[in-house]
Write a protein that holds these residues in place. Structure first.
Motif, PDB file in Angstrom:
ATOM      1  N   HIS A   6       0.852  -1.203   0.000  1.00 34.94           N
ATOM      2  CA  HIS A   6       0.000   0.000   0.000  1.00 34.94           C
ATOM      3  C   HIS A   6       0.885   1.250   0.000  1.00 34.94           C
ATOM      4  CE1 HIS A   6      -3.907   1.883   1.895  1.00 34.94           C
ATOM      5  NE2 HIS A   6      -3.380   2.662   0.964  1.00 34.94           N
ATOM      6  N   HIS A   8       1.615   5.335  -2.054  1.00 33.08           N
ATOM      7  CA  HIS A   8       1.068   6.406  -2.903  1.00 33.08           C
ATOM      8  C   HIS A   8       2.193   7.286  -3.436  1.00 33.08           C
ATOM      9  CE1 HIS A   8      -3.198   5.783  -1.818  1.00 33.08           C
ATOM     10  NE2 HIS A   8      -2.724   5.415  -0.635  1.00 33.08           N
ATOM     11  N   HIS A  40      -4.944   6.558  -5.582  1.00 30.28           N
ATOM     12  CA  HIS A  40      -6.399   6.737  -5.495  1.00 30.28           C
ATOM     13  C   HIS A  40      -7.012   6.863  -6.900  1.00 30.28           C
ATOM     14  CE1 HIS A  40      -6.217   7.514  -1.132  1.00 30.28           C
ATOM     15  NE2 HIS A  40      -5.177   8.283  -1.370  1.00 30.28           N
ATOM     16  N   GLU A  65      -6.496   2.188  -5.272  1.00 32.35           N
ATOM     17  CA  GLU A  65      -7.320   2.334  -4.060  1.00 32.35           C
ATOM     18  C   GLU A  65      -8.619   3.062  -4.415  1.00 32.35           C
ATOM     19  OE1 GLU A  65      -5.408   4.131  -0.659  1.00 32.35           O
ATOM     20  OE2 GLU A  65      -7.119   3.676   0.641  1.00 32.35           O
ATOM     21  N   ASP A 167       0.880   2.551   3.506  1.00 33.30           N
ATOM     22  CA  ASP A 167       0.043   3.700   3.116  1.00 33.30           C
ATOM     23  C   ASP A 167       0.921   4.949   3.068  1.00 33.30           C
ATOM     24  OD1 ASP A 167      -2.251   4.962   2.280  1.00 33.30           O
ATOM     25  OD2 ASP A 167      -3.358   4.713   4.159  1.00 33.30           O
ATOM     26  N   HIS A 169       2.883   8.190   2.205  1.00 33.43           N
ATOM     27  CA  HIS A 169       2.719   9.384   1.386  1.00 33.43           C
ATOM     28  C   HIS A 169       4.013  10.203   1.421  1.00 33.43           C
ATOM     29  CE1 HIS A 169      -1.469   8.212   1.639  1.00 33.43           C
ATOM     30  NE2 HIS A 169      -1.836   9.201   0.860  1.00 33.43           N
TER      31      HIS A 169
HETATM   32 ZN   LIG Z   1      -3.976   4.664   0.811  1.00 33.76          ZN
END
Ligand SMILES: [Zn+2]
Ligand SMILES: [Zn+2]
Length: 217
Positions: A6, A8, A40, A65, A167, A169
């Motif tokens: 996961h 981004h 996303h 996602e 996740d 970023h």
């Molecule tokens: Zn995410």
């Protein structure tokens, strides 16, 4: 093999600070063998980064996602044209509509849908059961006991694969959480197979530095 399932990048995820250069450099420096890019509702960064990472010996796993009424789902598939049909906020896939070469993971279920704003409530798993193969038990932004416990209970109840994903970023958050596969991961198909076989093991190392702000997770 350990894979962050996961992550981004910018610009596909406008909320991410990880540029193409940062992403490739981090993977090379940390000798990453495979990593999943799960922006996303946008796979254009996957198309841009795949060959550049492959040139460095890094396998890019394809995912997207999607924020739904159930919560956030990451759809994994080797078929980027299929994944490009998903938007960042939309209805959950219909049961039976996800092709056999794809797998769906319900990410940070206890935290609800990031962009849809849909809250989690007990019982929601009955709606998710027909479409999900796995549950993200460890998410770098949502490691509080309430979220982890909710995800573990769902995985137990539904007999699903358990995953971990940073996740991330920001570059320093990559691999904050990750998923162990018993064998080598050489393609997105290997990830889909591992999820369907329920053989994955989630791991956590730290909570990400990212501040949670409305609309940015
Ligand atoms: Zn995410
Ligand atoms: Zn999310």
């Amino acid at each position: 093999m350990n894979v962050d399932l996961h992550t981004h990048t910018y610009p596909s995820s406008t909320c991410s600070q990880i540029s193409y250069r940062d992403y490739i450099a981090w993977c090379v420096t940390h000798e990453v063998e495979a990593i999943a890019l799960t922006n996303h509702g946008d796979v254009s960064d996957n198309r841009h980064l795949e060959a550049a990472l492959a040139a460095e010996g890094v396998v890019l796993i394809h995912g997207v996602e999607v924020s739904t009424m159930i919560g956030d789902l990451v759809v994994f598939s080797p078929d980027l044209d299929y994944l490009s049909g998903f938007r960042d906020i939309q209805e959950a896939p219909q049961p039976g509509s996800v092709p056999a070469d794809a797998a769906v993971v319900w990410v940070h279920p206890g935290a609800g849908g990031g962009r849809s704003g849909s809250p989690y409530y007990p019982g929601l798993e009955r709606l998710a059961a027909p479409i999900v193969d796995g549950v993200e038990v460890f998410n770098g932004s949502w490691l509080d006991a309430r979220c982890v416990r909710a995800a573990e209970q769902i995985a137990d109840q539904l007999g699903l694969a358990r995953t971990g994903g940073s996740d991330a970023h920001a570059p320093d958050d990559l691999m904050a959480c990750y998923t162990e596969f018993p064998g080598a991961v050489r393609s997105t198909a290997d990830v889909v197979e591992g999820l369907k076989a329920r053989t994955t093991i989630p791991w956590r190392t730290k909570t990400t530095s990212r501040r949670r702000r409305f609309g940015l997770f």
